[in-house]
Design a protein around this motif. Structure first.
Motif, PDB file in Angstrom:
ATOM      1  N   UNK D 116       0.826  -1.211   0.000  1.00  9.42           N
ATOM      2  CA  UNK D 116       0.000   0.000   0.000  1.00  9.42           C
ATOM      3  C   UNK D 116       0.857   1.257   0.000  1.00  9.42           C
ATOM      4  N   UNK D 117       0.346   2.309  -0.573  1.00  9.74           N
ATOM      5  CA  UNK D 117       1.047   3.583  -0.589  1.00  9.74           C
ATOM      6  C   UNK D 117       0.956   4.227   0.789  1.00  9.74           C
ATOM      7  N   UNK D 118       2.018   4.864   1.234  1.00 12.68           N
ATOM      8  CA  UNK D 118       1.994   5.439   2.592  1.00 12.68           C
ATOM      9  C   UNK D 118       1.691   6.938   2.575  1.00 12.68           C
ATOM     10  N   UNK D 119       1.503   7.504   1.389  1.00 15.41           N
ATOM     11  CA  UNK D 119       1.226   8.935   1.339  1.00 15.41           C
ATOM     12  C   UNK D 119       0.175   9.180   0.253  1.00 15.41           C
ATOM     13  N   UNK D 120      -1.000   8.687   0.533  1.00 15.26           N
ATOM     14  CA  UNK D 120      -2.053   8.678  -0.481  1.00 15.26           C
ATOM     15  C   UNK D 120      -2.454  10.095  -0.889  1.00 15.26           C
ATOM     16  N   UNK D 121      -2.419  10.991   0.048  1.00 13.38           N
ATOM     17  CA  UNK D 121      -2.762  12.376  -0.297  1.00 13.38           C
ATOM     18  C   UNK D 121      -1.792  12.945  -1.325  1.00 13.38           C
ATOM     19  N   UNK D 122      -0.514  12.712  -1.082  1.00 10.18           N
ATOM     20  CA  UNK D 122       0.496  13.184  -2.031  1.00 10.18           C
ATOM     21  C   UNK D 122       0.346  12.484  -3.372  1.00 10.18           C
ATOM     22  N   UNK D 123      -0.002  11.226  -3.313  1.00 10.98           N
ATOM     23  CA  UNK D 123      -0.201  10.460  -4.549  1.00 10.98           C
ATOM     24  C   UNK D 123      -1.236  11.157  -5.429  1.00 10.98           C
ATOM     25  N   UNK D 124      -2.270  11.691  -4.773  1.00 11.81           N
ATOM     26  CA  UNK D 124      -3.296  12.394  -5.542  1.00 11.81           C
ATOM     27  C   UNK D 124      -2.822  13.775  -6.007  1.00 11.81           C
ATOM     28  N   UNK D 125      -1.995  14.381  -5.178  1.00 14.08           N
ATOM     29  CA  UNK D 125      -1.534  15.735  -5.510  1.00 14.08           C
ATOM     30  C   UNK D 125      -0.529  15.733  -6.656  1.00 14.08           C
ATOM     31  N   UNK D 126       0.264  14.666  -6.705  1.00 13.89           N
ATOM     32  CA  UNK D 126       1.376  14.641  -7.660  1.00 13.89           C
ATOM     33  C   UNK D 126       0.894  14.780  -9.101  1.00 13.89           C
ATOM     34  N   UNK D 127       1.620  15.558  -9.882  1.00 13.44           N
ATOM     35  CA  UNK D 127       1.312  15.706 -11.298  1.00 13.44           C
ATOM     36  C   UNK D 127       2.194  14.742 -12.088  1.00 13.44           C
ATOM     37  N   UNK D 128       1.582  14.060 -13.029  1.00 15.19           N
ATOM     38  CA  UNK D 128       2.319  13.108 -13.865  1.00 15.19           C
ATOM     39  C   UNK D 128       3.256  13.882 -14.799  1.00 15.19           C
ATOM     40  N   UNK D 129       4.520  13.493 -14.784  1.00 17.71           N
ATOM     41  CA  UNK D 129       5.539  14.359 -15.362  1.00 17.71           C
ATOM     42  C   UNK D 129       5.822  14.231 -16.847  1.00 17.71           C
ATOM     43  N   UNK D 131       5.987  15.909 -19.661  1.00 16.35           N
ATOM     44  CA  UNK D 131       5.931  17.358 -19.825  1.00 16.35           C
ATOM     45  C   UNK D 131       5.031  17.817 -20.951  1.00 16.35           C
ATOM     46  N   UNK D 132       5.189  17.220 -22.107  1.00 10.71           N
ATOM     47  CA  UNK D 132       4.495  17.702 -23.289  1.00 10.71           C
ATOM     48  C   UNK D 132       2.984  17.537 -23.181  1.00 10.71           C
ATOM     49  N   UNK D 133       2.530  16.771 -22.196  1.00 13.77           N
ATOM     50  CA  UNK D 133       1.091  16.540 -22.062  1.00 13.77           C
ATOM     51  C   UNK D 133       0.522  17.064 -20.736  1.00 13.77           C
ATOM     52  N   UNK D 134       1.389  17.443 -19.816  1.00 13.75           N
ATOM     53  CA  UNK D 134       0.925  17.958 -18.522  1.00 13.75           C
ATOM     54  C   UNK D 134       1.607  19.287 -18.188  1.00 13.75           C
ATOM     55  N   UNK D 135       1.996  19.987 -19.217  1.00 13.02           N
ATOM     56  CA  UNK D 135       2.817  21.182 -19.037  1.00 13.02           C
ATOM     57  C   UNK D 135       2.200  22.200 -18.076  1.00 13.02           C
ATOM     58  N   UNK D 136       0.922  22.488 -18.240  1.00 11.68           N
ATOM     59  CA  UNK D 136       0.312  23.530 -17.418  1.00 11.68           C
ATOM     60  C   UNK D 136       0.231  23.111 -15.959  1.00 11.68           C
ATOM     61  N   UNK D 137      -0.120  21.866 -15.739  1.00 13.12           N
ATOM     62  CA  UNK D 137      -0.208  21.388 -14.368  1.00 13.12           C
ATOM     63  C   UNK D 137       1.179  21.364 -13.706  1.00 13.12           C
ATOM     64  N   UNK D 138       2.155  21.020 -14.485  1.00 14.43           N
ATOM     65  CA  UNK D 138       3.508  20.933 -13.931  1.00 14.43           C
ATOM     66  C   UNK D 138       3.992  22.312 -13.497  1.00 14.43           C
ATOM     67  N   UNK D 139       3.643  23.314 -14.276  1.00 16.27           N
ATOM     68  CA  UNK D 139       4.104  24.662 -13.978  1.00 16.27           C
ATOM     69  C   UNK D 139       3.753  25.095 -12.558  1.00 16.27           C
ATOM     70  N   UNK D 140       2.629  24.652 -12.077  1.00 15.56           N
ATOM     71  CA  UNK D 140       2.174  25.093 -10.758  1.00 15.56           C
ATOM     72  C   UNK D 140       2.273  24.003  -9.708  1.00 15.56           C
ATOM     73  N   UNK D 141       2.848  22.878 -10.073  1.00 16.04           N
ATOM     74  CA  UNK D 141       2.874  21.757  -9.139  1.00 16.04           C
ATOM     75  C   UNK D 141       3.967  21.920  -8.098  1.00 16.04           C
ATOM     76  N   UNK D 322      10.880  19.448 -16.391  1.00 17.42           N
ATOM     77  CA  UNK D 322       9.793  19.741 -15.459  1.00 17.42           C
ATOM     78  C   UNK D 322      10.216  20.758 -14.401  1.00 17.42           C
ATOM     79  N   UNK D 323      11.421  20.594 -13.907  1.00 20.65           N
ATOM     80  CA  UNK D 323      11.905  21.537 -12.887  1.00 20.65           C
ATOM     81  C   UNK D 323      12.003  22.943 -13.465  1.00 20.65           C
ATOM     82  N   UNK D 324      12.431  23.050 -14.699  1.00 15.16           N
ATOM     83  CA  UNK D 324      12.462  24.370 -15.338  1.00 15.16           C
ATOM     84  C   UNK D 324      11.091  25.040 -15.268  1.00 15.16           C
ATOM     85  N   UNK D 325      10.071  24.274 -15.603  1.00 19.00           N
ATOM     86  CA  UNK D 325       8.712  24.829 -15.550  1.00 19.00           C
ATOM     87  C   UNK D 325       8.329  25.199 -14.122  1.00 19.00           C
ATOM     88  N   UNK D 326       8.616  24.322 -13.193  1.00 14.96           N
ATOM     89  CA  UNK D 326       8.221  24.554 -11.797  1.00 14.96           C
ATOM     90  C   UNK D 326       8.931  25.761 -11.197  1.00 14.96           C
TER      91      UNK D 326
END
Lengths: 342, 342, 342, 342
Positions: D116-129, D131-141, D322-326
């Protein structure tokens, strides 16, 4: 005294592999070696790894007295064997390692090789050299056409399945990983060490590879209907070996059972336990072929993997195996050399 | 029925190479295989390339009935053979592929291997296994110590020159290029594929490599005075092979003549024409060693190059050659396999 | 706007490496690319790894307007630069990556390259491009002759030692291990992947390699007497890298101290702690050179090891470094790319 | 002054690649490096190719003052990031290169990773990296989950086709050829140089590879229905690179057009002309991905091939992108390094 062997095209890799195999073969001896552009040279100069052997000097084909030869291995560039075999004395047996006699249909030959065949009668006479499936015909043949190395690998994986009707004939995808020696010893920029060492690259994709002519011929024949597979080879940075990953629709357990049963008595074809797949390192330098079957998480889908050495079981080993049959020798003579690993 | 063979340490590369060689050896059969950590496994699981063979299941050394064994190959990590051989029945012949019995002098052993020898009597009894120079002693020996792979390569290049007084004993520099299989199958970060694939790297430089113990022993013995060479091995990205480039002071022509004369009748040692030097690809997979001599533009300087396969002539092939002698078989039995190229 | 660069011979490996380096160089831009036999092609077709760049179409040399060019990199086969550079406008600076201007003495040139030089005046004018030792001359030069890749490697190891009189000038032995890209992209049977993948092989042994002309010139110059080293390169199965193992007589500690002091402020030359030696993997893809010194068990003997990337620091990186100086740019501009490992 | 970066797990290959990329990155500087088992060592000892850089000594994670860090790259073994990220100060941005946050669904995580995952909240918060398909979400993640390297390769090939409904979702077969560095730097017998050098071998066949969790999640999401592909990776003897050969049903011309249109403005994704397919050598060492489409002789069948460098675009390059965007930097900063060939 062994059977007298001539190797035409001895300065290429399949020629060298023939010499290597015959070097410890109990029933053959090398009587003549030809290599037109290197005629006059010693094999030790062309292939330093054969220095320990006492071998005839390389000569031209014309300089060979074929009346003293029992069997000819023709390891020539595609297109050169046709006229050559036509003009040989009929007493000489021939195993052709090239592509000239693999296709029985003149139209198919012209389609895949871009020119009409010049010895159509021989084309019909030639026996297709996939030993495990044409053994009886090969035994009495005068002319045997060695298969393409890719063609051998994939057929070992799929023929019993097509024969038994176990797989969907319209959805066969074969992805191959090929050692570079399959390209031969001719000079091409993209075959330089530096070009290949860090690259994996597909070629002849999309249905353009000539070995498709063999697949179409053989699979359609045994299926009794037209069968066209998808087939994509890839160059990988190793010298020897072909790994064929064949994606099929069918019951994986039944597929494994069919292959295991079909090859149970074959000395060179080993079927792994269900769920295991071979690598090329397990067969390099040998006449063995390992085959594995894996079921997919998607029901009704299976992966059949076959591994062999393109220069050996895929070409020169197969040729010796066929020659053994043609000469009345034990089929495995000279061929039980274990793979070399690492 | 062949001689009954046990291989201890069969899960390593020299063990696998022994199995490969014995697989087509006319006078030996494998009766027992041990691999302590992998006891209970089949060889096909440990080495998939041996799947086609019918072999005993891997076992522990303790589980072997040595009374049914004619000869033992001990392919164990350094240090383990001493007690083992001491405790074996005296009727069993032993070829040790490790380092335990290479040095005759207990002090030298302790200096190079960091611990006192536990079987000093056997250390004295053991015959040094450089076949071409200890053939008569090996024939009657009960215990033969296989040489280091580097030690074999360099001695083939230099022994006849030292014996004949042809080179300056105080100025011998040997630079070796070594295939990675020499490091064995144990887990080390710097032996991962990714670490070695694009790297050439020296190791044990400056006089620290243990094979120097063998050079010191053998070269001093035949020279009748202390001889210390410089010796530097380098890891290169290939699996098999050692190329020894030996820089010496002496007359290149005389050096070549001495080597050619000395090895004229040796089945496995081939001296190339003067001015040519071998590569490792010319001997890979075989028990052959090729040697070349090149004169330098600086008068009185020569380069002697020797190439062999570390797993074969440098280890397991040498071991079989010695075992052939010890068992009264033909010295070349099972060993005439041609090198595998490409 | 960066300096306008033309690369002649852009379809070879050093040409491609120049393009790679200039692609992220802040002060250069590529204005013209020539490749006679591939004129009319796009670089992406000749080198797919450069597809992401916007580059001029390959053209012939004749088609280039040199009046718009600040600096020319000539990456041409040996012998072609002489006449070319002679005929260029005198306003254009030139870095020649070939061998045409490395030797200052016409007689030496003819001896090593087999034909008289056709531009003897330029031969005298050219500055030898070993940046760290000719920096001031390079800054003001119009024509710089890139060094041989082997020549650079060995000189980095030995020049400070010869300058300081720390080693015996009559006993220098340099054994090199060379990546295959040093042979260039031209078609040779012995450079095929299958020929090199499992082989280590010396070449030009015995004092025949042309880079000896550079060693003789440079080492004799700084020693003030004739110096002739022994130098043997070996092909090893990797694409990039040269490892030079230099065996010398001298005090290892003093040797290490001299190298460390001499290179303390050099951005691209790193001397390792005493007793450590580099591998080629530590510099591949970069303009760095790592150097190590190891003392031998034999007193008065040392091993100096230098590693660099033949295509980069040994050729194209050096060329850019020199061009930076010639164009008044920062010497390290575009060259601080870290090595690529694994 | 650049953004302050900490790299956790710096002694592995993705850690080293991060250091390499940041070494010439204009907007980042390395403030801390951790490697638990190698804490106290210098990076130059762990990775000699980074010797030229001035870097912090390796430390433990606990010893890092995260209040001085702008962004953390976590290059840790799977399973270790969950608790770690949970306990970091919320002011620190995190790019996780491991698998801990790739799957959003706790059940899917447990299915593929066995706990089981031990940080389920973070699992939901995390943006899938990707880049070319999650660019906007990554920028603010605050937390971005780097994709699997295979997952990135195949998604670049297929996402636009699934989005556009161009291919049959029930018949997608992806055969991958993988460089060995994908296995990381941990010690495994089957990753030794000698095991891999002459072998091509599939692994995790049949639907067992964990990256299938990502494919299932992403492809089902964009298709709006359950999508399960067949996916088989193969180890090939090279260090870097993934070649994905994706066999699909659909119109090849339309497929090519869709990919070309979708990626026309992407700086790192290059679509080749129709009928061409890339090799891994064209992207090695870079953040670029090349994609090609080939139509098959069988109508309605196409091959989509994608090539990228698993350590770079497939992992550390993606992470920097991704880090560049963040961090509000230019997305391509530090990433325009050209591929290294040969």
């Amino acid at each position: 005294m062994g059977k007298k062997i001539a190797i035409l095209g001895a300065s290429g890799y399949t020629g060298a592999e023939l010499v290597r195999l015959i070097a410890t073969h109990p029933g053959m001896e090398i009587a003549a070696l030809s290599a037109d552009r290197k005629a006059g040279m010693e094999m030790a100069a062309v292939f330093p790894h054969l220095r320990h052997l006492t071998l005839p000097t390389l000569t031209t084909i014309e300089a060979i007295d074929f009346s003293a030869i029992d069997l000819v291995f023709a390891a020539l560039p595609h297109g050169l064997s046709q006229a050559l075999v036509r003009d040989l004395p009929k007493t000489v047996k021939v195993v052709d390692l090239g592509a000239d006699f693999r296709l029985r249909d003149p139209a198919a030959y012209e389609k895949w090789y871009g020119a009409p065949h010049v010895a159509v009668d021989l084309q019909k006479e030639a026996v297709y050299g996939l030993t495990e499936f044409y053994r009886d015909d090969i035994r009495t043949a005068r002319l045997v056409a060695g298969t393409g190395c890719n063609a051998a690998t994939v057929q070992f994986a799929l023929r019993p399945l097509i024969e038994a009707g176990l797989i969907d004939l319209d959805d066969i995808i074969c992805d191959l990983k090929n050692g570079i020696s399959g390209a031969g010893r001719s000079l091409k920029e993209n075959m330089l060490f530096t070009e290949r060492q860090t690259d994996v690259l597909g070629y002849s994709q999309g249905g353009k590879h000539r070995h498709l002519g063999e697949f179409d011929q053989e699979f359609s024949l045994i299926a009794g209907r037209k069968v066209e597979i998808m087939f994509t080879p890839h160059l990988v940075p190793m010298s020897r070996g072909i790994l064929a990953s064949c994606y099929v629709r069918g019951d994986a357990t039944a597929i494994h059972a069919a292959l295991a049963a079909r090859y149970a008595d074959e000395p060179f074809l080993n079927v792994l336990p269900f769920g295991q797949a071979p690598g090329t390192g397990a067969v390099a330098g040998s006449n063995f072929c390992q085959i594995g079957v894996i079921g997919d998480r998607k029901p009704g889908r299976a992966l059949v993997v076959a591994a062999l050495d393109n220069l050996n079981k895929g070409s020169s080993g197969q040729a010796v195996q066929n020659a053994n049959l043609m000469l009345g020798l034990d089929e495995t003579a000279g061929l039980m050399l274990a793979p070399v690993f690492p």
